[in-house]
Design a protein around this motif. Structure first.
Motif, PDB file in Angstrom:
ATOM      1  N   ALA A  29     -63.324  85.574  38.234  1.00  0.00           N
ATOM      2  CA  ALA A  29     -63.235  87.031  38.411  1.00  0.00           C
ATOM      3  C   ALA A  29     -64.438  87.582  39.164  1.00  0.00           C
ATOM      4  O   ALA A  29     -64.286  88.436  40.052  1.00  0.00           O
ATOM      5  CB  ALA A  29     -63.106  87.702  37.041  1.00  0.00           C
ATOM      6  N   ASN A  30     -65.624  87.113  38.823  1.00  0.00           N
ATOM      7  CA  ASN A  30     -66.825  87.608  39.513  1.00  0.00           C
ATOM      8  C   ASN A  30     -66.781  87.276  41.002  1.00  0.00           C
ATOM      9  O   ASN A  30     -67.147  88.097  41.846  1.00  0.00           O
ATOM     10  CB  ASN A  30     -68.082  87.005  38.889  1.00  0.00           C
ATOM     11  N   GLY A  31     -66.318  86.062  41.325  1.00  0.00           N
ATOM     12  CA  GLY A  31     -66.208  85.671  42.724  1.00  0.00           C
ATOM     13  C   GLY A  31     -65.194  86.524  43.475  1.00  0.00           C
ATOM     14  O   GLY A  31     -65.407  86.901  44.631  1.00  0.00           O
ATOM     15  N   ILE A  32     -64.079  86.832  42.802  1.00  0.00           N
ATOM     16  CA  ILE A  32     -63.048  87.661  43.436  1.00  0.00           C
ATOM     17  C   ILE A  32     -63.569  89.072  43.685  1.00  0.00           C
ATOM     18  O   ILE A  32     -63.375  89.638  44.774  1.00  0.00           O
ATOM     19  CB  ILE A  32     -61.782  87.690  42.551  1.00  0.00           C
ATOM     20  N   ILE A  33     -64.232  89.650  42.700  1.00  0.00           N
ATOM     21  CA  ILE A  33     -64.767  91.004  42.861  1.00  0.00           C
ATOM     22  C   ILE A  33     -65.780  91.055  44.007  1.00  0.00           C
ATOM     23  O   ILE A  33     -65.752  91.962  44.852  1.00  0.00           O
ATOM     24  CB  ILE A  33     -65.397  91.486  41.539  1.00  0.00           C
ATOM     25  N   ASN A  34     -66.673  90.073  44.059  1.00  0.00           N
ATOM     26  CA  ASN A  34     -67.669  90.036  45.139  1.00  0.00           C
ATOM     27  C   ASN A  34     -67.005  89.870  46.497  1.00  0.00           C
ATOM     28  O   ASN A  34     -67.434  90.469  47.495  1.00  0.00           O
ATOM     29  CB  ASN A  34     -68.667  88.903  44.896  1.00  0.00           C
ATOM     30  N   SER A  40     -53.540  98.360  49.890  1.00  0.00           N
ATOM     31  CA  SER A  40     -53.337  97.821  48.549  1.00  0.00           C
ATOM     32  C   SER A  40     -53.951  96.432  48.366  1.00  0.00           C
ATOM     33  O   SER A  40     -54.126  95.662  49.317  1.00  0.00           O
ATOM     34  CB  SER A  40     -51.833  97.731  48.241  1.00  0.00           C
ATOM     35  N   ILE A  41     -54.254  96.133  47.098  1.00  0.00           N
ATOM     36  CA  ILE A  41     -54.659  94.786  46.676  1.00  0.00           C
ATOM     37  C   ILE A  41     -53.483  94.204  45.899  1.00  0.00           C
ATOM     38  O   ILE A  41     -53.045  94.785  44.900  1.00  0.00           O
ATOM     39  CB  ILE A  41     -55.910  94.828  45.785  1.00  0.00           C
ATOM     40  N   VAL A  42     -52.953  93.082  46.379  1.00  0.00           N
ATOM     41  CA  VAL A  42     -51.783  92.469  45.753  1.00  0.00           C
ATOM     42  C   VAL A  42     -52.228  91.175  45.074  1.00  0.00           C
ATOM     43  O   VAL A  42     -52.784  90.279  45.721  1.00  0.00           O
ATOM     44  CB  VAL A  42     -50.678  92.176  46.791  1.00  0.00           C
ATOM     45  N   LEU A  43     -51.981  91.075  43.767  1.00  0.00           N
ATOM     46  CA  LEU A  43     -52.420  89.917  42.990  1.00  0.00           C
ATOM     47  C   LEU A  43     -51.255  88.945  42.827  1.00  0.00           C
ATOM     48  O   LEU A  43     -50.172  89.319  42.359  1.00  0.00           O
ATOM     49  CB  LEU A  43     -52.931  90.355  41.618  1.00  0.00           C
ATOM     50  N   VAL A  44     -51.486  87.691  43.211  1.00  0.00           N
ATOM     51  CA  VAL A  44     -50.442  86.664  43.169  1.00  0.00           C
ATOM     52  C   VAL A  44     -51.026  85.367  42.607  1.00  0.00           C
ATOM     53  O   VAL A  44     -52.196  85.290  42.270  1.00  0.00           O
ATOM     54  CB  VAL A  44     -49.862  86.407  44.587  1.00  0.00           C
ATOM     55  N   MET A  80     -60.033  93.817  35.303  1.00  0.00           N
ATOM     56  CA  MET A  80     -61.431  93.577  35.654  1.00  0.00           C
ATOM     57  C   MET A  80     -61.814  94.193  36.999  1.00  0.00           C
ATOM     58  O   MET A  80     -62.953  94.619  37.189  1.00  0.00           O
ATOM     59  CB  MET A  80     -61.714  92.079  35.644  1.00  0.00           C
ATOM     60  N   ILE A  81     -60.860  94.236  37.952  1.00  0.00           N
ATOM     61  CA  ILE A  81     -61.224  94.750  39.279  1.00  0.00           C
ATOM     62  C   ILE A  81     -60.953  96.242  39.419  1.00  0.00           C
ATOM     63  O   ILE A  81     -61.508  96.895  40.306  1.00  0.00           O
ATOM     64  CB  ILE A  81     -60.500  93.976  40.411  1.00  0.00           C
ATOM     65  N   GLU A  82     -60.124  96.803  38.527  1.00  0.00           N
ATOM     66  CA  GLU A  82     -59.731  98.217  38.650  1.00  0.00           C
ATOM     67  C   GLU A  82     -60.927  99.176  38.703  1.00  0.00           C
ATOM     68  O   GLU A  82     -60.925 100.113  39.515  1.00  0.00           O
ATOM     69  CB  GLU A  82     -58.805  98.583  37.494  1.00  0.00           C
ATOM     70  N   PRO A  83     -61.978  98.989  37.886  1.00  0.00           N
ATOM     71  CA  PRO A  83     -63.093  99.940  37.925  1.00  0.00           C
ATOM     72  C   PRO A  83     -63.860  99.962  39.248  1.00  0.00           C
ATOM     73  O   PRO A  83     -64.583 100.923  39.528  1.00  0.00           O
ATOM     74  CB  PRO A  83     -64.006  99.462  36.781  1.00  0.00           C
ATOM     75  N   PHE A 133     -62.502  99.593  42.451  1.00  0.00           N
ATOM     76  CA  PHE A 133     -61.761  99.933  43.656  1.00  0.00           C
ATOM     77  C   PHE A 133     -60.824 101.117  43.403  1.00  0.00           C
ATOM     78  O   PHE A 133     -60.241 101.241  42.322  1.00  0.00           O
ATOM     79  CB  PHE A 133     -60.940  98.729  44.151  1.00  0.00           C
ATOM     80  N   GLN A 134     -60.688 101.942  44.413  1.00  0.00           N
ATOM     81  CA  GLN A 134     -59.756 103.066  44.348  1.00  0.00           C
ATOM     82  C   GLN A 134     -58.370 102.678  44.863  1.00  0.00           C
ATOM     83  O   GLN A 134     -57.433 103.465  44.796  1.00  0.00           O
ATOM     84  CB  GLN A 134     -60.300 104.234  45.188  1.00  0.00           C
ATOM     85  N   ASN A 135     -58.245 101.479  45.376  1.00  0.00           N
ATOM     86  CA  ASN A 135     -56.976 101.034  45.972  1.00  0.00           C
ATOM     87  C   ASN A 135     -55.903 100.840  44.905  1.00  0.00           C
ATOM     88  O   ASN A 135     -56.202 100.555  43.744  1.00  0.00           O
ATOM     89  CB  ASN A 135     -57.177  99.711  46.714  1.00  0.00           C
ATOM     90  N   GLU A 136     -54.652 100.929  45.336  1.00  0.00           N
ATOM     91  CA  GLU A 136     -53.533 100.563  44.471  1.00  0.00           C
ATOM     92  C   GLU A 136     -53.573  99.053  44.254  1.00  0.00           C
ATOM     93  O   GLU A 136     -53.738  98.276  45.192  1.00  0.00           O
ATOM     94  CB  GLU A 136     -52.207 100.965  45.124  1.00  0.00           C
ATOM     95  N   ILE A 137     -53.429  98.646  43.010  1.00  0.00           N
ATOM     96  CA  ILE A 137     -53.404  97.213  42.681  1.00  0.00           C
ATOM     97  C   ILE A 137     -51.977  96.867  42.270  1.00  0.00           C
ATOM     98  O   ILE A 137     -51.424  97.451  41.325  1.00  0.00           O
ATOM     99  CB  ILE A 137     -54.391  96.876  41.558  1.00  0.00           C
TER     100      ILE A 137
END
Length: 252
Positions: A199-204, A214-218, A231-234, A236-240
């Motif tokens: 998760a930390n690597g993805i956020i960075n 948008s950020i699309v999680l797959v 974990m990433i919602e706080p 980014f303002q983008n739609e997840i």
């Protein structure tokens, strides 16, 4: 190179709901186990993915040799024909191999068994359950207390590798139509060889670029997808978006 700006990003989430805590020198235990086994003339079997994981393992051995943590002259045998082909591609671009790597043998048990004398590191494909022709080699390694099996990546819990991770020594494991006693030592090295970021690597990674849409999680189970979204919602303002099974997305 990373893009400065993108519209949509599809992000894998295999380990997205986790944050790994690795030791300051995460490969120290791996090198120590290798060194001890080689000093005792043992057979070291490393089953691993032929693409990228085999090359990572070889590179980690090379680094350990450069650091003086393991011997510089080790009998390392690569027997997978596919791994050898991939190695040739890596050879053109990277200096990743230890000084001595023997790729002369195939997975044919006849000649391989003749050369299965320690100290040796044998690197094979990771999934061997259905390769009946290779079972005699596996049986020899399982039944010998002079063998160390080093698991360096994900194993399906239903597979032989997955069962080895939880099996107590001298228990039996089904190998083809035969139940074989496992006298060998089994070590699992967690996420140090993983090709997936946490998760930390993805956020960075996501923070390193401007995301317009948008950020699309797959590519993850439901719990990983939901955990990563939280974990990433706080940040980014983008739609997840977590796509539902067999759904379609229209990108405009």
């Amino acid at each position: 190179n990373l893009p400065d700006e993108i519209d949509y990003i599809f992000m894998e989430s295999t380990y997205g709901g986790q944050s790994r805590v690795l030791a300051e020198d995460p490969f120290r235990a791996f090198y120590s186990d290798l060194n001890n086994a080689l000093a005792e003339d043992r057979i070291i079997w490393i089953p691993c993915f032929v693409l990228d994981r085999t090359q990572k393992v070889l590179n980690s051995i090379r680094i350990g040799q450069k650091r003086g943590l393991i011997p510089s002259n080790i009998n390392i045998k690569i027997v997978s024909s596919t791994a050898k082909k991939i190695n040739r591609i890596y050879d053109q671009n990277y200096n990743y191999k230890p000084k001595y790597v023997d790729e002369s043998l195939s997975m044919s048990p006849e000649k391989l068994l003749e050369n299965m004398n320690g100290p040796i590191i044998l690197i094979t494909p990771s999934y061997l359950d259905d390769l009946d022709f290779f079972h005699p080699v596996m049986k020899k390694m399982f039944e010998s207390d002079q063998t160390d099996v080093l698991i360096v990546g994900y194993q399906d819990p239903r597979s032989i590798g997955g069962l080895l991770k939880t099996l107590s020594k001298n228990s039996k494991i089904k190998l083809g139509h035969e139940n074989v006693r496992v006298a060998s030592n089994v070590q699992y090295y967690g996420g140090i060889f993983s090709g997936h970021i946490d998760a930390n690597g993805i956020i960075n990674y996501l923070k390193s670029m401007k995301i317009n849409e948008s950020i699309v999680l797959v590519h993850g189970d439901v719990s990983s997808l939901n955990s990563l979204e939280e974990m990433i919602e706080p940040f980014f303002q983008n739609e997840i978006i977590i796509p539902e099974n067999k759904s379609s997305l229209l990108l405009e």
